[in-house]
Design an enzyme around this catalytic site. Structure first.
Site, short mmCIF file in Angstrom:
data_model
loop_
_atom_site.label_atom_id
_atom_site.label_comp_id
_atom_site.label_asym_id
_atom_site.label_seq_id
_atom_site.Cartn_x
_atom_site.Cartn_y
_atom_site.Cartn_z
N GLU A 105 -2.02 -2.77 -9.33
CA GLU A 105 -2.57 -4.11 -9.48
C GLU A 105 -1.53 -5.14 -9.06
O GLU A 105 -0.40 -5.13 -9.55
CB GLU A 105 -2.96 -4.40 -10.93
CG GLU A 105 -4.26 -3.77 -11.37
CD GLU A 105 -4.66 -4.21 -12.77
OE1 GLU A 105 -5.77 -3.85 -13.19
OE2 GLU A 105 -3.85 -4.89 -13.46
N CYS A 106 -1.90 -6.04 -8.17
CA CYS A 106 -1.12 -7.21 -7.80
C CYS A 106 0.30 -6.82 -7.36
O CYS A 106 0.50 -6.44 -6.21
CB CYS A 106 -1.10 -8.21 -8.96
SG CYS A 106 -0.70 -9.89 -8.44
N ALA A 107 1.28 -6.87 -8.23
CA ALA A 107 2.64 -6.46 -7.85
C ALA A 107 2.65 -5.03 -7.35
O ALA A 107 3.35 -4.70 -6.39
CB ALA A 107 3.58 -6.62 -9.04
#
Length: 463
Positions: free
Chosen positions: A343-345
């Site tokens: 997720e994301c990072a």
């Protein structure tokens, strides 16, 4: 039907920047110092404030978000987190009545306070006003009769005379003043492009900052009156959320044999996680093992699945890139088909590069920092089958980043975002990899944990 009798307070404010985090974290630390077991909670999707809450209390900071998890889970998740506590303190989000844009009170602090039947302590920035404070507080107290404003803590008060004027106005309005914090330099809680710097990046300084917040609140607030207000909250009925119960019916029981190792990224670069995710993975049969991509050159022994959550890889891109041995192991695990949830990072870490620094190369995409903040709730649907969700699964999520990925979606995207704005696709599904900007709370999607563990490679099996 169980009954929860834990005393509780919701710390809210008329707007962001009023001092909610200062007061909430200080209250948590001050009551913990009195010997109480304090359960910390945060309204909304924020990952950073709960880190300070955990430091203040010694218990996991937990989020309560009606958009991500649904209104029906607010009480059960609260009861789960507050089990065994003497007091629960909930820090609100934005202004008291602010929530998901265009969706009424959804995900607002007011909605949460009503769901928890908890009294609200309103933190008011007293600077640049005197008698007008009474009109401000009266408006917030009368807007929704179901929201109980139990008192006010005045923040950024300039002098003894200023305090007298503010107290007189609120006394005239019949509102209790439960504390006064002066306009003095606050404890050092530095910020950057996405908010406060997480605890994991500044632990010694963060410990000192939380201790300073506790002292400010202890000196300026009536803790006995706040404790009495918390104890006035009525009992809550309903069963606490239970990870094993949440998983019932989501997947077949795990086969006998060694528990699969699910490695979960942590450390300073990957600080964003919800406590319930690890609890669900454990209940699904996994051995959850943390690792730090900044320091560890190998994945945990026998890693059979990987979870890489959010954080700040852009701040540590050179260091992450320099750990070539770990990047190669991550790429090999993904190439072998093991489940990887990012997720994301985590999405950025799996990319080919981040601001020119080589990353894991699992995804043929390049990421870079931008000036534009992407922020807000999202409603999405799974475009195709993946390790986390079958095609057609609807989820509520949240985006929060200042980076851009090119391309933004793979041949099989992770999600189709249906609201807000025009429909679009984003993220990547490839083999066992599910990578996306979208943060999703697995308490609302327990099948994600079950599916990941079911596909995890077990110790002794060929990867």
């Amino acid at each position: 039907m169980s009954t929860l009798r834990v005393p509780r307070l919701v710390v809210a404010a008329p707007s962001s920047g009023s001092g909610k985090t200062t007061v909430a974290t200080g209250l948590m630390a001050a009551f913990t110092a009195r010997g109480l077991a304090v359960s910390p909670h945060k309204a909304g999707p924020d990952y950073i404030d709960p880190g300070y809450h955990a430091l203040a209390t010694g218990r996991p900071g937990r989020n309560l978000d009606a958009h991500l998890c649904g209104t029906g889970l607010l009480g059960p998740l609260f009861a789960h987190g507050a089990a065994g506590a003497d007091l629960a303190v909930v820090e609100g989000v934005m202004g008291l009545y602010d929530g998901a844009a265009g969706q009424g009170e959804l995900a607002s602090t007011a909605q949460l306070a009503k769901a928890l039947r908890a009294p609200v302590v309103l933190v008011v920035d007293g600077s640049s006003q005197s008698r007008s404070v009474a009109a401000l507080v009266h408006g917030f107290a009368s807007w929704d009769p179901q929201v109980r404003i139990g008192g006010v803590i005045l923040n950024k008060v300039g002098s003894d005379r200023h305090e007298e004027l503010l107290r007189a106005a609120l006394d005239e309005a019949g509102v209790d003043v439960l504390g006064v914090l002066r306009r003095t330099p606050q404890a050092a809680t530095p910020s950057r492009h996405l908010g406060l710097v997480p605890v994991a990046e500044r632990e010694p300084d963060a410990v000192a900052a939380v201790a300073a917040l506790a002292e400010q609140v202890r000196a300026g607030c009536d803790l006995d009156a706040l404790w009495a207000l918390a104890r006035s909250a009525p009992p809550l009925t309903g069963a606490p959320w239970d990870p094993a119960g949440a998983l019932a019916g989501t997947a077949a029981p795990p086969p006998a044999g060694p528990r699969p190792v699910v490695a979960v990224a942590g450390g300073a670069a990957f600080t964003f996680s919800y406590a319930e995710h690890a609890e669900l993975l454990t209940a699904a049969g996994a051995e959850v093992v943390p690792f730090d991509p900044l320091r560890d050159e190998r994945l945990p022994e026998s890693t059979g699945a990987l979870v890489i959550g959010g954080g700040f890889p852009e701040v540590y891109a050179p260091e992450l890139s320099a750990n070539a041995a770990l990047r190669a192991e991550v790429a090999a695990l993904a190439a072998a088909g093991a489940p990887v949830a990012a997720e994301c990072a985590g999405l950025l870490y799996l990319a080919r590069e981040l601001d020119g620094a080589p990353m894991c190369g699992v995804l043929d995409a390049a990421a870079r920092m931008t000036e534009r903040l992407t922020l807000g709730y999202r409603d999405a649907v799974a475009v195709g089958d993946s390790v986390l969700a079958p095609a057609g699964t609807r989820v509520a999520g949240h985006e929060f980043h200042r980076t851009r990925l090119e391309p933004g979606a793979g041949a099989t995207p992770a999600w189709g975002v249906v609201r807000p704005g025009p429909p679009r696709t984003e993220g990547f599904v490839r083999g066992g990899v599910h990578a996306s900007y979208l943060h999703v709370h697995w308490a609302a999607l327990p099948s994600a944990a079950a599916g990941l563990v079911a596909r995890a490679v077990r110790p002794g099996a060929a990867v």
